[in-house]
Design a protein around this motif. Structure first.
Motif, PDB file in Angstrom:
ATOM      1  N   PHE B  27       0.811  -1.216   0.000  1.00 25.19           N
ATOM      2  CA  PHE B  27       0.000   0.000   0.000  1.00 25.19           C
ATOM      3  C   PHE B  27       0.845   1.268   0.000  1.00 25.19           C
ATOM      4  CE2 PHE B  27      -4.113  -1.717  -0.039  1.00 25.19           C
ATOM      5  CZ  PHE B  27      -4.118  -2.876   0.707  1.00 25.19           C
ATOM      6  N   SER B  28       2.128   1.151   0.282  1.00 26.43           N
ATOM      7  CA  SER B  28       2.987   2.336   0.229  1.00 26.43           C
ATOM      8  C   SER B  28       3.189   2.783  -1.224  1.00 26.43           C
ATOM      9  CB  SER B  28       4.341   2.030   0.873  1.00 26.43           C
ATOM     10  OG  SER B  28       5.045   1.051   0.124  1.00 26.43           O
ATOM     11  N   ILE B  29       3.083   1.850  -2.133  1.00 29.88           N
ATOM     12  CA  ILE B  29       3.262   2.206  -3.543  1.00 29.88           C
ATOM     13  C   ILE B  29       1.932   2.183  -4.295  1.00 29.88           C
ATOM     14  CG2 ILE B  29       3.762  -0.132  -4.364  1.00 29.88           C
ATOM     15  CD1 ILE B  29       5.948   1.161  -6.118  1.00 29.88           C
ATOM     16  N   GLY B  30       0.981   1.401  -3.811  1.00 32.46           N
ATOM     17  CA  GLY B  30      -0.340   1.384  -4.433  1.00 32.46           C
ATOM     18  C   GLY B  30      -0.469   0.334  -5.521  1.00 32.46           C
ATOM     19  N   ALA B  31      -1.688  -0.129  -5.748  1.00 29.82           N
ATOM     20  CA  ALA B  31      -1.933  -1.199  -6.717  1.00 29.82           C
ATOM     21  C   ALA B  31      -1.636  -0.756  -8.146  1.00 29.82           C
ATOM     22  CB  ALA B  31      -3.378  -1.677  -6.604  1.00 29.82           C
ATOM     23  N   GLU B  32      -1.924   0.522  -8.435  1.00 29.54           N
ATOM     24  CA  GLU B  32      -1.748   0.994  -9.806  1.00 29.54           C
ATOM     25  C   GLU B  32      -0.282   0.971 -10.228  1.00 29.54           C
ATOM     26  OE1 GLU B  32      -5.611   2.162  -8.424  1.00 29.54           O
ATOM     27  OE2 GLU B  32      -3.628   2.446  -7.558  1.00 29.54           O
ATOM     28  N   ASP B  33       0.614   1.330  -9.305  1.00 34.65           N
ATOM     29  CA  ASP B  33       2.042   1.403  -9.633  1.00 34.65           C
ATOM     30  C   ASP B  33       2.793   0.123  -9.306  1.00 34.65           C
ATOM     31  OD1 ASP B  33       2.114   4.835  -8.523  1.00 34.65           O
ATOM     32  OD2 ASP B  33       1.828   4.023 -10.540  1.00 34.65           O
ATOM     33  N   PHE B  34       2.134  -0.810  -8.609  1.00 33.96           N
ATOM     34  CA  PHE B  34       2.844  -1.984  -8.124  1.00 33.96           C
ATOM     35  C   PHE B  34       3.391  -2.816  -9.278  1.00 33.96           C
ATOM     36  CE2 PHE B  34       3.969  -4.419  -4.473  1.00 33.96           C
ATOM     37  CZ  PHE B  34       4.022  -5.732  -4.884  1.00 33.96           C
ATOM     38  N   ALA B  35       2.589  -2.947 -10.361  1.00 28.25           N
ATOM     39  CA  ALA B  35       3.011  -3.794 -11.474  1.00 28.25           C
ATOM     40  C   ALA B  35       3.862  -3.032 -12.491  1.00 28.25           C
ATOM     41  CB  ALA B  35       1.793  -4.384 -12.164  1.00 28.25           C
ATOM     42  N   SER B  36       3.996  -1.733 -12.310  1.00 26.13           N
ATOM     43  CA  SER B  36       4.772  -0.923 -13.253  1.00 26.13           C
ATOM     44  C   SER B  36       6.257  -0.999 -12.929  1.00 26.13           C
ATOM     45  CB  SER B  36       4.289   0.525 -13.166  1.00 26.13           C
ATOM     46  OG  SER B  36       4.672   1.080 -11.928  1.00 26.13           O
ATOM     47  N   PRO B  37       7.117  -0.488 -13.801  1.00 23.32           N
ATOM     48  CA  PRO B  37       8.558  -0.469 -13.503  1.00 23.32           C
ATOM     49  C   PRO B  37       8.879   0.239 -12.188  1.00 23.32           C
ATOM     50  CG  PRO B  37       8.208   0.007 -15.807  1.00 23.32           C
ATOM     51  CD  PRO B  37       6.847  -0.045 -15.176  1.00 23.32           C
ATOM     52  N   ALA B  38       8.041   1.186 -11.796  1.00 21.81           N
ATOM     53  CA  ALA B  38       8.254   1.891 -10.532  1.00 21.81           C
ATOM     54  C   ALA B  38       8.070   0.974  -9.325  1.00 21.81           C
ATOM     55  CB  ALA B  38       7.290   3.066 -10.425  1.00 21.81           C
ATOM     56  N   GLY B  39       7.388  -0.116  -9.546  1.00 20.63           N
ATOM     57  CA  GLY B  39       7.128  -1.037  -8.436  1.00 20.63           C
ATOM     58  C   GLY B  39       8.060  -2.227  -8.386  1.00 20.63           C
ATOM     59  N   THR B  40       9.144  -2.184  -9.122  1.00 16.93           N
ATOM     60  CA  THR B  40      10.062  -3.330  -9.178  1.00 16.93           C
ATOM     61  C   THR B  40      10.637  -3.646  -7.808  1.00 16.93           C
ATOM     62  OG1 THR B  40      10.675  -2.786 -11.449  1.00 16.93           O
ATOM     63  CG2 THR B  40      12.155  -4.236 -10.247  1.00 16.93           C
ATOM     64  N   ARG B  41      11.061  -2.581  -7.112  1.00 11.57           N
ATOM     65  CA  ARG B  41      11.655  -2.798  -5.793  1.00 11.57           C
ATOM     66  C   ARG B  41      10.618  -3.361  -4.822  1.00 11.57           C
ATOM     67  NH1 ARG B  41      14.561   1.886  -2.068  1.00 11.57           N
ATOM     68  NH2 ARG B  41      15.204   0.500  -0.379  1.00 11.57           N
ATOM     69  N   ALA B  42       9.403  -2.831  -4.888  1.00 13.94           N
ATOM     70  CA  ALA B  42       8.339  -3.306  -3.989  1.00 13.94           C
ATOM     71  C   ALA B  42       8.012  -4.771  -4.268  1.00 13.94           C
ATOM     72  CB  ALA B  42       7.096  -2.442  -4.142  1.00 13.94           C
ATOM     73  N   ARG B  43       7.959  -5.141  -5.543  1.00 11.98           N
ATOM     74  CA  ARG B  43       7.679  -6.544  -5.881  1.00 11.98           C
ATOM     75  C   ARG B  43       8.793  -7.446  -5.382  1.00 11.98           C
ATOM     76  NH1 ARG B  43       6.402  -4.243 -10.738  1.00 11.98           N
ATOM     77  NH2 ARG B  43       8.236  -5.137 -11.760  1.00 11.98           N
ATOM     78  N   GLY B  44      10.005  -6.996  -5.527  1.00  7.75           N
ATOM     79  CA  GLY B  44      11.140  -7.775  -5.035  1.00  7.75           C
ATOM     80  C   GLY B  44      11.080  -7.959  -3.535  1.00  7.75           C
ATOM     81  N   LEU B  45      10.721  -6.891  -2.829  1.00  5.25           N
ATOM     82  CA  LEU B  45      10.617  -6.973  -1.376  1.00  5.25           C
ATOM     83  C   LEU B  45       9.495  -7.908  -0.958  1.00  5.25           C
ATOM     84  CD1 LEU B  45      11.578  -6.012   1.376  1.00  5.25           C
ATOM     85  CD2 LEU B  45      10.002  -4.070   1.199  1.00  5.25           C
ATOM     86  N   ALA B  46       8.378  -7.843  -1.687  1.00  4.55           N
ATOM     87  CA  ALA B  46       7.247  -8.716  -1.363  1.00  4.55           C
ATOM     88  C   ALA B  46       7.647 -10.182  -1.480  1.00  4.55           C
ATOM     89  CB  ALA B  46       6.066  -8.408  -2.281  1.00  4.55           C
ATOM     90  N   GLY B  47       8.340 -10.499  -2.572  1.00  3.46           N
ATOM     91  CA  GLY B  47       8.790 -11.876  -2.733  1.00  3.46           C
ATOM     92  C   GLY B  47       9.837 -12.254  -1.718  1.00  3.46           C
ATOM     93  N   ALA B  48      10.650 -11.285  -1.329  1.00  2.00           N
ATOM     94  CA  ALA B  48      11.718 -11.553  -0.361  1.00  2.00           C
ATOM     95  C   ALA B  48      11.164 -11.744   1.037  1.00  2.00           C
ATOM     96  CB  ALA B  48      12.724 -10.403  -0.369  1.00  2.00           C
ATOM     97  N   ILE B  49       9.927 -11.339   1.270  1.00  7.06           N
ATOM     98  CA  ILE B  49       9.325 -11.478   2.603  1.00  7.06           C
ATOM     99  C   ILE B  49       8.687 -12.850   2.789  1.00  7.06           C
ATOM    100  CG2 ILE B  49       7.421 -10.679   4.060  1.00  7.06           C
ATOM    101  CD1 ILE B  49       7.899  -7.886   2.880  1.00  7.06           C
ATOM    102  N   ILE B  50       7.965 -13.296   1.786  1.00  7.49           N
ATOM    103  CA  ILE B  50       7.157 -14.502   1.937  1.00  7.49           C
ATOM    104  C   ILE B  50       8.030 -15.747   2.106  1.00  7.49           C
ATOM    105  CG2 ILE B  50       5.474 -16.013   0.831  1.00  7.49           C
ATOM    106  CD1 ILE B  50       4.270 -13.426   1.756  1.00  7.49           C
ATOM    107  N   LEU B  51       8.983 -15.957   1.194  1.00  4.74           N
ATOM    108  CA  LEU B  51       9.790 -17.179   1.270  1.00  4.74           C
ATOM    109  C   LEU B  51      10.610 -17.240   2.550  1.00  4.74           C
ATOM    110  CD1 LEU B  51      10.762 -19.822   0.060  1.00  4.74           C
ATOM    111  CD2 LEU B  51      12.487 -18.532  -1.218  1.00  4.74           C
ATOM    112  N   PRO B  52      11.349 -16.198   2.906  1.00  4.12           N
ATOM    113  CA  PRO B  52      12.062 -16.258   4.194  1.00  4.12           C
ATOM    114  C   PRO B  52      11.117 -16.441   5.366  1.00  4.12           C
ATOM    115  CG  PRO B  52      12.933 -14.483   2.863  1.00  4.12           C
ATOM    116  CD  PRO B  52      11.700 -14.994   2.165  1.00  4.12           C
ATOM    117  N   GLY B  53       9.898 -15.944   5.218  1.00  4.02           N
ATOM    118  CA  GLY B  53       8.920 -16.141   6.285  1.00  4.02           C
ATOM    119  C   GLY B  53       8.675 -17.605   6.546  1.00  4.02           C
ATOM    120  N   TYR B  54       8.514 -18.379   5.478  1.00  2.00           N
ATOM    121  CA  TYR B  54       8.337 -19.824   5.628  1.00  2.00           C
ATOM    122  C   TYR B  54       9.571 -20.460   6.262  1.00  2.00           C
ATOM    123  CZ  TYR B  54       3.944 -20.348   3.134  1.00  2.00           C
ATOM    124  OH  TYR B  54       2.624 -20.301   2.780  1.00  2.00           O
ATOM    125  N   ILE B  55      10.747 -20.024   5.822  1.00  2.00           N
ATOM    126  CA  ILE B  55      11.985 -20.603   6.348  1.00  2.00           C
ATOM    127  C   ILE B  55      12.142 -20.281   7.831  1.00  2.00           C
ATOM    128  CG2 ILE B  55      14.504 -20.555   6.178  1.00  2.00           C
ATOM    129  CD1 ILE B  55      14.141 -20.010   3.171  1.00  2.00           C
TER     130      ILE B  55
END
Lengths: 70, 148
Positions: B27-55
């Motif tokens: 929500f810091s970047i918003g749904a509209e920008d999340f999938a855009s190039p501006a949201g690359t870092r946010a998408r990376g962080l999102a993926g980096a949170i879930i998998l380590p969470g399981y570990i």
């Protein structure tokens, strides 16, 4: 038909036999938390656990558990 | 404290933190920008949170079992887990339904839905399931809502 409420005398019997909740749980193969819930009548045990509890006290299942209408 | 209760507390705490971080990140970047190039870092962080969470969750659960003998989960614990699983399924179904209907109503006139919402739906449900199940396990445990 009204749902039968299962009452028990686990706490009374346990104290009569000088057992701790942990000790009784160990004899019955369950956790202390389950014994606590049994004594508070918040948990209805399976048949196998009911028999294990009765066996731990050296009495019949009917002497430990009884059914009452709500 | 029983092993089942301890593990539910651990899992619930870990996934509460992960879910909050995931939501804040999204929500810091918003749904509209999340999938855009501006949201690359946010998408990376999102993926980096879930998998380590399981570990992390797996490691903490493994560590909490040290010295424990097999069979520390008795019939009541299993009944609670079963009941919590059923309730979790119902909760998640309701969330997905409300989420979908909300998106539909919100974007009905525009005819398009920002794809970022779909990312939130998919990964968000992964985190939500992992959070809701231990919470419901604890509720059922304390309330005594499980019979053998």
């Amino acid at each position: 038909m009204a749902k039968a409420r299962i009452r028990n005398h686990v706490r009374v019997l346990r104290e009569e036999h000088g057992l701790t909740q942990t000790g009784l749980a160990g004899q019955c193969g369950c956790t202390r938390q389950t014994i606590i819930m049994l004594e508070q009548e918040k948990y209805v045990p399976s048949l196998s656990l009911a028999f294990a509890v009765a066996r731990a006290f050296g009495v019949t299942v009917e002497e430990v558990f009884e059914s009452g209408e709500n | 404290m029983s092993l089942a209760r301890k593990q539910a507390l651990i899992s619930g705490s870990v996934w509460l933190v992960i879910t909050v971080i995931f939501a804040v990140n999204f929500f810091s970047i918003g749904a509209e920008d999340f999938a855009s190039p501006a949201g690359t870092r946010a998408r990376g962080l999102a993926g980096a949170i879930i998998l380590p969470g399981y570990i992390i969750n797996f490691f903490i659960l493994w560590w909490s079992r040290r010295g424990r003998r097999a069979g520390d989960l008795d019939e009541r614990d299993k009944a609670i887990e079963l009941r919590a699983s059923e309730q979790t399924m119902i909760v998640i179904l309701m969330v997905v339904f409300l989420f979908g209907i909300g998106l539909y109503e919100t974007h009905l006139e525009s005819g398009t839905v920002p794809v970022g919402w779909l990312y939130l739906l998919s990964y968000g449900m992964v985190a939500l399931v992992s959070l809701v199940h231990p919470v419901l396990s604890l509720i059922n445990d304390f309330a005594g809502h499980a019979d053998g």
